[in-house]
Design a protein around this motif. Structure first.
Motif, PDB file in Angstrom:
ATOM      1  N   ARG A 245       0.816  -1.214   0.000  1.00  0.00           N
ATOM      2  CA  ARG A 245       0.000   0.000   0.000  1.00  0.00           C
ATOM      3  C   ARG A 245       0.853   1.270   0.000  1.00  0.00           C
ATOM      4  NH1 ARG A 245      -5.371  -0.962   1.454  1.00  0.00           N
ATOM      5  NH2 ARG A 245      -5.885  -3.106   0.896  1.00  0.00           N
ATOM      6  N   PHE A 246       2.029   1.222   0.641  1.00  0.00           N
ATOM      7  CA  PHE A 246       2.866   2.420   0.631  1.00  0.00           C
ATOM      8  C   PHE A 246       3.378   2.730  -0.765  1.00  0.00           C
ATOM      9  CE2 PHE A 246       2.994   2.340   5.264  1.00  0.00           C
ATOM     10  CZ  PHE A 246       3.110   3.681   5.566  1.00  0.00           C
ATOM     11  N   LEU A 271       8.032   2.768  11.937  1.00  0.00           N
ATOM     12  CA  LEU A 271       8.785   3.929  12.392  1.00  0.00           C
ATOM     13  C   LEU A 271       9.922   4.250  11.437  1.00  0.00           C
ATOM     14  CD1 LEU A 271       9.361   6.066  14.580  1.00  0.00           C
ATOM     15  CD2 LEU A 271      10.786   4.347  15.734  1.00  0.00           C
ATOM     16  N   ARG A 272      10.656   3.232  11.009  1.00  0.00           N
ATOM     17  CA  ARG A 272      11.757   3.448  10.063  1.00  0.00           C
ATOM     18  C   ARG A 272      11.229   4.020   8.746  1.00  0.00           C
ATOM     19  NH1 ARG A 272      14.293  -0.708   5.895  1.00  0.00           N
ATOM     20  NH2 ARG A 272      15.751   0.747   4.898  1.00  0.00           N
ATOM     21  N   LEU A 273      10.090   3.487   8.308  1.00  0.00           N
ATOM     22  CA  LEU A 273       9.497   3.964   7.056  1.00  0.00           C
ATOM     23  C   LEU A 273       9.126   5.443   7.167  1.00  0.00           C
ATOM     24  CD1 LEU A 273       6.887   1.942   4.990  1.00  0.00           C
ATOM     25  CD2 LEU A 273       6.915   4.419   5.033  1.00  0.00           C
ATOM     26  N   LEU A 274       8.549   5.823   8.302  1.00  0.00           N
ATOM     27  CA  LEU A 274       8.159   7.218   8.492  1.00  0.00           C
ATOM     28  C   LEU A 274       9.374   8.131   8.558  1.00  0.00           C
ATOM     29  CD1 LEU A 274       5.298   6.821  11.144  1.00  0.00           C
ATOM     30  CD2 LEU A 274       5.053   7.276   8.715  1.00  0.00           C
ATOM     31  N   GLN A 275      10.434   7.656   9.173  1.00  0.00           N
ATOM     32  CA  GLN A 275      11.619   8.482   9.351  1.00  0.00           C
ATOM     33  C   GLN A 275      12.429   8.607   8.063  1.00  0.00           C
ATOM     34  OE1 GLN A 275      13.446   6.353  12.610  1.00  0.00           O
ATOM     35  NE2 GLN A 275      12.672   7.795  14.143  1.00  0.00           N
ATOM     36  N   LYS A 277      11.473   7.236   4.847  1.00  0.00           N
ATOM     37  CA  LYS A 277      10.702   7.158   3.607  1.00  0.00           C
ATOM     38  C   LYS A 277      11.179   6.005   2.722  1.00  0.00           C
ATOM     39  CE  LYS A 277       8.160  10.923   4.144  1.00  0.00           C
ATOM     40  NZ  LYS A 277       6.665  10.904   4.189  1.00  0.00           N
ATOM     41  N   GLU A 278      11.636   4.913   3.338  1.00  0.00           N
ATOM     42  CA  GLU A 278      12.080   3.760   2.558  1.00  0.00           C
ATOM     43  C   GLU A 278      11.815   2.473   3.331  1.00  0.00           C
ATOM     44  OE1 GLU A 278      16.161   4.818   1.896  1.00  0.00           O
ATOM     45  OE2 GLU A 278      16.842   3.680   3.663  1.00  0.00           O
ATOM     46  N   PHE A 279      11.774   1.352   2.594  1.00  0.00           N
ATOM     47  CA  PHE A 279      11.453   0.053   3.188  1.00  0.00           C
ATOM     48  C   PHE A 279      11.866  -1.039   2.213  1.00  0.00           C
ATOM     49  CE2 PHE A 279       7.959   1.404   0.594  1.00  0.00           C
ATOM     50  CZ  PHE A 279       7.533   0.258  -0.054  1.00  0.00           C
ATOM     51  N   GLU A 280      11.798  -2.294   2.653  1.00  0.00           N
ATOM     52  CA  GLU A 280      11.990  -3.447   1.768  1.00  0.00           C
ATOM     53  C   GLU A 280      10.733  -4.299   1.810  1.00  0.00           C
ATOM     54  OE1 GLU A 280      14.570  -3.027   4.315  1.00  0.00           O
ATOM     55  OE2 GLU A 280      15.473  -1.637   2.861  1.00  0.00           O
ATOM     56  N   ARG A 281      10.379  -4.865   0.671  1.00  0.00           N
ATOM     57  CA  ARG A 281       9.262  -5.803   0.666  1.00  0.00           C
ATOM     58  C   ARG A 281       9.621  -7.035   1.491  1.00  0.00           C
ATOM     59  NH1 ARG A 281       9.302  -5.258  -5.283  1.00  0.00           N
ATOM     60  NH2 ARG A 281       7.922  -3.519  -5.851  1.00  0.00           N
ATOM     61  N   SER A 285      15.306  -7.694  -0.759  1.00  0.00           N
ATOM     62  CA  SER A 285      16.483  -6.989  -0.257  1.00  0.00           C
ATOM     63  C   SER A 285      16.627  -5.605  -0.881  1.00  0.00           C
ATOM     64  CB  SER A 285      17.753  -7.810  -0.525  1.00  0.00           C
ATOM     65  OG  SER A 285      17.874  -8.074  -1.930  1.00  0.00           O
ATOM     66  N   ARG A 286      15.835  -5.314  -1.914  1.00  0.00           N
ATOM     67  CA  ARG A 286      15.941  -4.021  -2.586  1.00  0.00           C
ATOM     68  C   ARG A 286      15.189  -2.964  -1.792  1.00  0.00           C
ATOM     69  NH1 ARG A 286      13.161  -1.146  -6.678  1.00  0.00           N
ATOM     70  NH2 ARG A 286      11.559  -2.777  -6.801  1.00  0.00           N
ATOM     71  N   THR A 287      15.880  -1.849  -1.548  1.00  0.00           N
ATOM     72  CA  THR A 287      15.266  -0.747  -0.811  1.00  0.00           C
ATOM     73  C   THR A 287      14.376   0.062  -1.754  1.00  0.00           C
ATOM     74  OG1 THR A 287      17.111  -0.602   0.751  1.00  0.00           O
ATOM     75  CG2 THR A 287      15.684   1.341   0.541  1.00  0.00           C
ATOM     76  N   ILE A 288      13.175   0.301  -1.307  1.00  0.00           N
ATOM     77  CA  ILE A 288      12.193   1.037  -2.112  1.00  0.00           C
ATOM     78  C   ILE A 288      11.861   2.336  -1.393  1.00  0.00           C
ATOM     79  CG2 ILE A 288       9.843   0.993  -3.065  1.00  0.00           C
ATOM     80  CD1 ILE A 288      10.079  -2.092  -3.017  1.00  0.00           C
ATOM     81  N   ARG A 289      11.887   3.421  -2.123  1.00  0.00           N
ATOM     82  CA  ARG A 289      11.547   4.718  -1.542  1.00  0.00           C
ATOM     83  C   ARG A 289      10.087   5.060  -1.879  1.00  0.00           C
ATOM     84  NH1 ARG A 289      15.028   7.556   0.981  1.00  0.00           N
ATOM     85  NH2 ARG A 289      13.744   9.433   0.773  1.00  0.00           N
ATOM     86  N   THR A 290       9.456   5.758  -0.963  1.00  0.00           N
ATOM     87  CA  THR A 290       8.069   6.171  -1.208  1.00  0.00           C
ATOM     88  C   THR A 290       7.852   7.591  -0.699  1.00  0.00           C
ATOM     89  OG1 THR A 290       5.731   5.664  -0.775  1.00  0.00           O
ATOM     90  CG2 THR A 290       7.277   5.210   0.995  1.00  0.00           C
TER      91      THR A 290
END
Length: 469
Positions: A245-246, A271-275, A277-281, A285-290
Motif C-alpha cells: 500500500r505504501f 517507524l523506520r518507514l516514516l523516518q 521514507k524507505e522500506f523493503e518488501r 532486499s531491494r530498498t524502495i523509496r516512497t
C-alpha cells in the motif's frame, strides 16, 4: 457570528451588517409577507420578491445575507435560480420552501449547496434555525472566500456549524498543505476517515491516490505484507510479487485507520518507514523509496498505551506531529438537527419514501441523547426510522426508547404540515385525556409551554369534544 458555551447550552449570536438583508422570493404574497414578518420579528432586515427575475434585477441583491426561495416560481424555478447563481460564482446561502414534500428534490438541492428544504406552511422555529445556519455558512465562506473550488469541496458531507467542529476543520485547513504526519483521534463513529480524506483533498497531493488500510482488520502477520508488499516465495502462499500500500500511495496519501491495533513487532518497521521514507518488501532486499503522506486515526489513547508499553513511544511521537481530536456528537449537539434532516432525506430518497419533515419534539429528544456511537449511530437510527415509518412526518426515537414509528398514516398530497401538526397534537391530547398542564400533560409530552400549546390548539381549531363522545 460568535458561538459560546454557557452552562452546557450552546448559544449562537448571529450578526448581519446594516446593509445585509434576508431576501424572500415567493409568488404567493401571503406566504411571502408571513416569512418577511417572521424574519423581521427576529430583528433581521428582510425584503420580499414575487419572482426570480424581480430579485435578479434588484440593484442591491449582492447584499443578500441569504435567500428564502420558493421552488415553484412562475418564471425561473428555484432550483434553476440556484444553478444560475452558482454559475455566476455567487454562493449566497439558500433555504428552499415548497408547497409539497419532494425528498429527491430536497436531496438535489442540498447536494447543490442548499442550507435546508422546508415544507409549507413553514414552521417559524425551523425557518429561524435555518437562517441562523445560513448566516454561519456565509461567515465561513467569507473567511475562506479565496479558496479554490477543489478546496471548498473537501468538506462535502461534513455537516455542522458548531464551534468545536469548526475548530477541527480550521486545523485541517492549516495542516493539509504541508506534508506533516497527522494523527486524528476520536471515538468510534465520529467521522475520522472523512476528515482524513479532507486532509488529502486540501493538499497538493489531491491528484494522487488516497489509500486506506484498516490495521484492525488485517492479522499482524499479514499487515506487513499489506503495507510493504512481498516478493514471490517470501512465505507459504506468496505465489507472486505483491506491491504494498505504501508503494500504491506514492505521491498521494496513505490512511492508517485504527493504528492503535498494530502489532508491536511491526511498529519498528513502520517507524523506520516514516523516518527514512524507505522500506523493503517482505522477502526482498531491494530498498524502495516512497513519497506517501501519512494520516493515521485511532479511537484509543496512544499516549496512555505508550506509557503502559503497549504502543511504541517513539512511534507515537512520530505519528502525533500534528494531532487533531474530533469531538464526540454529545459535544456538538447543535449539529444534530442538520445531521438528522440530511440522513432522513438521503435515506428516504434511497428507499423511495415520502418524508415531509421531522417532528420538532423528536429532534429535541435526539439532541438530549448522548450518542455513544456518535454520528454513525445517529445515521443508523434515522435510517431505521425512515424504513419503518408509515407516515409523512418522521418521529425518530432514541436508542432503547419504546415508541411506534407510525406517526400518521400516509397523507394525501393536499395535506401539509398544519394537518400533520393538528393530528399529532390531537393524538397526544387523547392519550393524556385532554390534560394540558402538569408533568404528565400534553404540553410536557409535546415539549411545549402550556401557553404555546393552547395558542397552537386555538390556531388549529382544536376543541375538546363533549364528554361521552
Amino acid at each position: 457570528m460568535s458561538v459560546s458555551d454557557v452552562d452546557g447550552a450552546v448559544v449562537s449570536t448571529v450578526k448581519m451588517s446594516p446593509s445585509e438583508c434576508v431576501y424572500v422570493i415567493d409568488d404567493d404574497s401571503f406566504v411571502r409577507q408571513a416569512i418577511v414578518s417572521a424574519v423581521r420579528a427576529e430583528g433581521w432586515d428582510a425584503c420580499g420578491f414575487s419572482s426570480a427575475k424581480e430579485f435578479l434585477s434588484h440593484p442591491d441583491r449582492e447584499n443578500a445575507a441569504c435567500l428564502v426561495l420558493d421552488v415553484d416560481l412562475p418564471d425561473i424555478s428555484g432550483l434553476a435560480l440556484q444553478s444560475q447563481l452558482q454559475a455566476a460564482n455567487d454562493h449566497v446561502p439558500i433555504i428552499f420552501v415548497t408547497g409539497y414534500g419532494d425528498i429527491p428534490m430536497s436531496v438535489r438541492a442540498i447536494k447543490a449547496g442548499a442550507v435546508d428544504f422546508l415544507t409549507k406552511p413553514v414552521d417559524t422555529g425551523a425557518l429561524v434555525d435555518a437562517i441562523r445556519r445560513a448566516f454561519a455558512i456565509k461567515a465561513m465562506i467569507a473567511c475562506g472566500q479565496n479558496q479554490s473550488t477543489d478546496r471548498a469541496g473537501a468538506f462535502d458531507g461534513i455537516i455542522g456549524t458548531s464551534a468545536s467542529l469548526q475548530q477541527v476543520l480550521d486545523h485541517i485547513k492549516r495542516v493539509a498543505p504541508t506534508d506533516t504526519t497527522v494523527l486524528i483521534q476520536g471515538e468510534t463513529g465520529t467521522g475520522k476517515e472523512r476528515l482524513a480524506r479532507a486532509v488529502h483533498q486540501l493538499s497538493s497531493r489531491r491528484d494522487g491516490s488516497f489509500v486506506r488500510v484498516n490495521c484492525a482488520s488485517i492479522p499482524g502477520a499479514l499487515l506487513e505484507s499489506e503495507l510493504m508488499g512481498h516478493e514471490k516465495g517470501a512465505f507459504t502462499g506468496a505465489l507472486a510479487k505483491r506491491v504494498g500500500r505504501f508503494e500504491l500511495a506514492d505521491g498521494g496519501t496513505i490512511f492508517l485507520d485504527e493504528i492503535g491495533e498494530m502489532a508491536l513487532e511491526l511498529q519498528p518497521k513502520l517507524l523506520r518507514l516514516l523516518q527514512e521514507k524507505e522500506f523493503e518488501r517482505v522477502g526482498g532486499s531491494r530498498t524502495i523509496r516512497t513519497d506517501a503522506r501519512v494520516v493515521a486515526a485511532t479511537n484509543r489513547d496512544l499516549r496512555m498505551m505508550a506509557g503502559k508499553g503497549t504502543f511504541r513511544e517513539d512511534l507515537y511521537y512520530r505519528l502525533s506531529a500534528f494531532p487533531i481530536t474530533v469531538p464526540p456528537l454529545r459535544h456538538r449537539r447543535e449539529d444534530i438537527d442538520a445531521l438528522t434532516h440530511q440522513f432522513a432525506a438521503t435515506c428516504a430518497a434511497r428507499v423511495g419514501k415520502r418524508i415531509d419533515g421531522i417532528m420538532p419534539e423528536s429532534v429535541r429528544r435526539l439532541e438530549r441523547y448522548d450518542w455513544p456511537g456518535n454520528i454513525r449511530e445517529l445515521q443508523n437510527v434515522v435510517e431505521r426510522a425512515v424504513i419503518l415509518t408509515q407516515g409523512a412526518m418522521l418521529d425518530v426515537p432514541v436508542p432503547g426508547e419504546d415508541t411506534t414509528y407510525v406517526v400518521e398514516e400516509s397523507l394525501p398530497p393536499s395535506q401539509g404540515l398544519a394537518d400533520v401538526s393538528r393530528a399529532h397534537i390531537l393524538r397526544v391530547l387523547h392519550e393524556t385525556d385532554w390534560i394540558i398542564a402538569g408533568p404528565n400533560g400534553a404540553a410536557a409530552r409535546l415539549d411545549m409551554n402550556r401557553s404555546t400549546l393552547t395558542f397552537r390548539m386555538k390556531k388549529l381549531g382544536i376543541v375538546r369534544p363533549p364528554r361521552g363522545r
